[in-house]
Motif scaffolding. Sequence first.
Motif, mmCIF file in Angstrom:
data_model
loop_
_atom_site.group_PDB
_atom_site.id
_atom_site.type_symbol
_atom_site.label_atom_id
_atom_site.label_comp_id
_atom_site.label_asym_id
_atom_site.label_seq_id
_atom_site.Cartn_x
_atom_site.Cartn_y
_atom_site.Cartn_z
ATOM 1 N N CYS A 29 0.840 -1.208 0.000
ATOM 2 C CA CYS A 29 0.000 0.000 0.000
ATOM 3 C C CYS A 29 0.872 1.255 0.000
ATOM 4 N N TYR A 30 1.957 1.199 0.767
ATOM 5 C CA TYR A 30 2.883 2.335 0.762
ATOM 6 C C TYR A 30 3.510 2.518 -0.618
ATOM 7 N N ASN A 76 3.953 5.505 6.771
ATOM 8 C CA ASN A 76 2.521 5.206 6.732
ATOM 9 C C ASN A 76 1.680 6.471 6.574
ATOM 10 N N LEU A 77 2.246 7.613 6.956
ATOM 11 C CA LEU A 77 1.518 8.877 6.788
ATOM 12 C C LEU A 77 1.250 9.153 5.310
ATOM 13 N N THR A 107 0.922 6.847 3.017
ATOM 14 C CA THR A 107 -0.119 5.895 2.617
ATOM 15 C C THR A 107 -1.498 6.408 3.013
ATOM 16 N N VAL A 108 -1.609 6.890 4.247
ATOM 17 C CA VAL A 108 -2.895 7.395 4.739
ATOM 18 C C VAL A 108 -3.337 8.617 3.933
ATOM 19 N N ALA A 109 -2.394 9.517 3.654
ATOM 20 C CA ALA A 109 -2.731 10.716 2.880
ATOM 21 C C ALA A 109 -3.214 10.343 1.481
ATOM 22 N N LEU A 149 -4.539 7.479 0.580
ATOM 23 C CA LEU A 149 -5.827 6.796 0.698
ATOM 24 C C LEU A 149 -6.960 7.792 0.900
ATOM 25 N N ILE A 150 -6.732 8.795 1.735
ATOM 26 C CA ILE A 150 -7.756 9.816 1.968
ATOM 27 C C ILE A 150 -8.057 10.570 0.672
#
Length: 384
Positions: free
Chosen positions: A145-146, A181-182, A184-186, A188-189
């Motif tokens: 995902c990253y 992971n930040l 990845t989260v960004a 994804l959002i």
Amino acid sequence: MAALHEPPQLYHVAGVVGRADVLACAFFLSSLLLYHGSSGKDQVWSSVALAALSMLAKETGLTALLFNVAFDVYRSWSPVTKSLNVKWRWKCDNVCGRVVRAIAALILLVAVRLTLLQGSLPAFSAQDNPPAFHPSFAVRLITFCYLAAFNWWLLLCPWTLSHDWQMGSVPLITSGWDPRNLLTVAALIALLALSYRCLLDLELQRHTPAVVGLMLLVIPYLPASNLLVTVGFVVAERVLYIPSVGSVLLTAYGIQLLWRRRGARRLLVVGAAVLVAAGVVRTSLRNMDWRTRETLLRADLSVLPHNAKLHYNFANFLKDVEQQENAIKHYKEALKLWPSYASAHNNLGTLVLASGRAEYHFLQALKYNRDHVNAHYNLAKLYR
């Protein structure tokens, strides 16, 4: 404009593999244009033929049919939902016919591709794709995902570039507290926000360019994401040719929407100028890296110092120019990063004959790769 926005794509055309990706991209886009053309004729089979040609260049070409189906359903969504009317029911039948043919062709092409591969997918090693061989599913999932987010970031900010991303170039993410992971989260959002906005517009379809851009960004990347099948790389900038079209579309459409706000126009002009200038500068700098074998390896090592293969290749270069001490240093660094690197053991053995360590390295090479021809030859030559 696209070239300036996507400097990672420019230099891969020099290689045969890169040319195959360019060819696949050309057939991919031709398939899209034919399927969704405004001629009024049903061009499904012609579009399928172009998708097949794209697939023969690169497997990514198969996603042209997925895009065609997805966008056809999107374009026809409003008429299909009104199928109580006879006219719209005919429209629905027409859409369903195209979709069924495209899906059937996709299944057939997948079968043909598997037949060409003799019924099985290519086998790769941990050297090619380290995350795929990690025993933990969570580590594999988080890392992949990253990597998807990182590829998207490369389209937006192509600063960390390398011609080879094997052997630990991207360290595994083994903890939820890893700061990467930040990203990845960004990502994804942002992806969920774009998807949600497109779904809200499904009936009125006022933002079709955003939908096309999002589909082109995501769908062609799926085969290379490692989320569906294992591929032989973790990052390969050449697979971003088609997704870069989606990235450019989203960027251009975003600028168009912001341009309608008079107060933002001056800022947009400045931003566009900075973007173009940055693209020109980055492309020029990267072209300078590609001047010689040495400059390329030095440049890539400066951004990926933990890439064992880059150290190995640089050691090979140093060996060729008779800088043996430096070559030994980089062979050892490659083995420090990747202890089971058989070719590095073998090549290092050829440089340490005088120290008596050659036999050890040849045997280590054969330990990790029993079929290493050069190690067998060098060991036999040593024993002679």
